[in-house]
Design an enzyme around this catalytic site. Structure first.
Site, PDB file in Angstrom:
ATOM      1  CB  SER A 226      -2.160  -0.038  -1.819  1.00  0.00           C
ATOM      2  OG  SER A 226      -3.185   0.372  -2.688  1.00  0.00           O
TER       3      SER A 226
ATOM      4  CG  ASP B 244      -4.577   6.993  -0.074  1.00  0.00           C
ATOM      5  OD1 ASP B 244      -4.954   6.714  -1.390  1.00  0.00           O
ATOM      6  OD2 ASP B 244      -3.729   6.437   0.242  1.00  0.00           O
TER       7      ASP B 244
ATOM      8  CG  HIS C 160      -1.973   5.231  -3.117  1.00  0.00           C
ATOM      9  ND1 HIS C 160      -3.156   4.910  -2.198  1.00  0.00           N
ATOM     10  CD2 HIS C 160      -1.751   3.953  -3.534  1.00  0.00           C
ATOM     11  CE1 HIS C 160      -3.355   3.725  -2.120  1.00  0.00           C
ATOM     12  NE2 HIS C 160      -2.382   2.942  -3.051  1.00  0.00           N
TER      13      HIS C 160
END
Length: 517
Positions: free
Chosen positions: A230, A456, A486
């Site tokens: 991320s 995602d 995610h």
């Protein structure tokens, strides 16, 4: 309010525990001597204690499956990298030493799990078993970046004030509500300046990247081997830009688009969360039993939209004594969409909310905001705002956001307003933003494996391709995972994990544009 799409769902394990209870009924590193040379400092590792409140609280990490203990230490770094001989800051580190034969050890593998604002010291042990294969040849290492957790945390509002802050209406419908939102934002930002003025100018991603290069040297590694997830992909990209010759084997998973402004990112994430909600609705109605929250996918989404409108008018009981507001429900839904494993909780939460019980959705919302069952908040929200506002140059006012609402609503009827209004969070922030978007160009760096997930919600798939292009020719190697949630590696998809293991453990770069499903 924090932007949910900028927060890594690192608290999913804690959320699962809290939800299971509802539905059924580290820190501690030592400081080095002040006169020690920063580049020659020796880390003093010891067994980890319980995490601090800023790290999320809880118990000391359990031993590893083989009985080894997690070890913690504190590394000193310059507070201001423009004045490396000046004041210092202590950065909390955690490690699990390599489990394999010593002569097979490659070095340290440094993790950043995202946020920005997530504590690596608490997250790595929570997911440590997932990286057992990588531990055979690496010391697994993570850290609390500056301003986060135990690393001189940014402090803004106290727990009671945060409860009130998160009860606000973050999707204003009229001038009075817009005025209240701005006032609450100013109060939050003013508290950050009052309580953390010293550190606020020094929490940019470029500062954290320089910290990682110091960490590489202190850990004794010639190259930085890295696993960024991320926001950790943005941090890794900035590191590669600043230190291309120091990059070792690196993996970027759940990739932040480095070419976008904060507005473009918020709009893209509105589309991403809407796509995830579409996929959740389709999945629910496709099961053999009846979907308890709608008869068709469109019905599921329409009922969610009506629920949020109803909550805007009249909140329902949540986690006593707080009410589930429209804003809290939207945050709870977003948190559940981070992982397909949490879709069952979203179904349960919606079903209960339709019956007037908002507890499940509020537990999910609390997890997004870093609140534990004892009512204590980690500093993830404070750090998230501080780092984003120090990084992002644009500043948006209410008039600008109002003009953008149609575009955001078109992108997502459910999340559009929520994400559009989050853009006012940096208005009147005491530190100027650094740039429109990060520079991740890294000519001369070795191959970096860049993994994009087509489903995602928080870091839409297109960002992976743009990261590859921005890193430069011959650097980024894209791998596509056709999945949900995610991130990709933690999905436990065998194809993805084999590619990551082959690269990190054996140096085998997978063919560009490999597709896993």
């Amino acid at each position: 309010m924090p932007n949910p799409s900028r927060l890594r769902a690192a608290a999913l394990t804690a959320t699962a525990v809290a939800l299971s209870a509802l539905l059924a009924g580290c820190g501690g590193g030592s400081q080095e001597d002040d006169d020690e040379d920063l580049w020659g400092q020796e880390l003093r590792w010891k067994d980890c204690g319980a995490p601090s409140e800023a790290e999320g609280g809880g118990s000391a990490p359990s031993p590893l499956p083989d009985g080894d203990a997690w070890q913690c230490a504190t590394m000193k770094a310059p507070l201001d990298w423009d004045d490396p001989e000046g004041a210092t800051i202590g950065l909390a580190l955690i490690r699990a030493e390599a489990s394999g034969e010593p002569d097979r050890r490659i070095g340290s593998l440094v993790f950043n799990f995202g946020g920005p604002g997530g504590s690596g010291v608490t997250t790595l042990p929570a997911f440590g078993q997932d990286y057992a294969k990588l531990r055979t040849r690496y010391d697994l290492v993570s850290f609390d970046p500056r301003g986060v957790g135990r690393s001189d945390p940014v402090e803004c509002l106290d727990d009671e004030q945060l409860d009130t802050y998160f009860q606000q209406d973050a999707t204003p419908d009229d001038q009075a509500e817009r005025t209240a939102l701005v006032a609450n934002t100013e109060k939050f930002n003013g508290a950050c300046e009052k309580n953390s003025k010293k550190v606020l100018p020094h929490v940019r991603t470029t500062d954290a990247a320089r910290d990682m290069d110091l960490m590489r040297q202190v850990l004794g590694d010639e190259k930085l081997h890295y696993f960024g997830i991320s926001y950790g992909t943005e941090l890794g990209g900035v590191y590669a830009h600043l230190f291309p010759k120091h990059v070792g084997r690196a993996v970027f998973d759940a990739v932040v688009d480095p070419t976008q402004t904060s507005e473009q990112s918020s709009l893209g994430q509105a589309k991403g969360f809407q796509l995830a909600l579409d996929n959740f609705a389709e999945d629910c109605v496709s099961k053999t039993e009846d979907c308890p929250v709608g008869d068709t996918a469109e019905d599921v989404k329409a009922r969610i939209a009506r629920l949020l409108k109803d909550l805007d008018r009249k909140p329902i009981p949540g986690v006593f004594p707080r009410k589930l507001t429209e804003t809290a429900a939207t945050g709870g839904i977003a948190q559940a969409l981070y992982s397909k494993d949490f879709w069952e909780y979203l179904t349960e939460g919606l079903e209960q909310a339709y019956d007037g019980d908002g507890r499940v959705l509020m537990v999910l919302s609390d997890s997004l905001n870093g609140r534990n069952e004892d009512g204590e908040y980690s500093n993830i929200t404070a750090a998230n705002v501080a780092i984003n506002c120090a990084d992002d140059k644009p500043r948006y006012d209410t008039a600008y956001v109002q003009g953008k609402l149609p575009e955001f609503r078109d992108a997502s009827p459910v999340f559009g307003d929520y994400l559009a209004w989050s853009m006012v969070g940096c208005t009147d922030w005491p530190v100027a933003g650094a740039a429109d978007h990060p520079d991740v160009s890294a000519p001369g760096a070795p191959p970096i494996l860049v993994i994009g997930n087509t489903g995602d919600p928080a870091t839409p798939y297109e960002g992976a391709g743009r990261m590859v292009d921005a890193l430069g020719k011959g650097v980024g190697v894209e791998l596509t995972y056709k999945g949900q949630g995610h991130g990709s590696y933690d999905s436990k998809n065998r194809c993805v994990q084999n590619a990551v293991h082959g690269y990190l453990l054996d140096g085998k770069v997978p063919p560009a544009n490999t597709v896993c499903s």
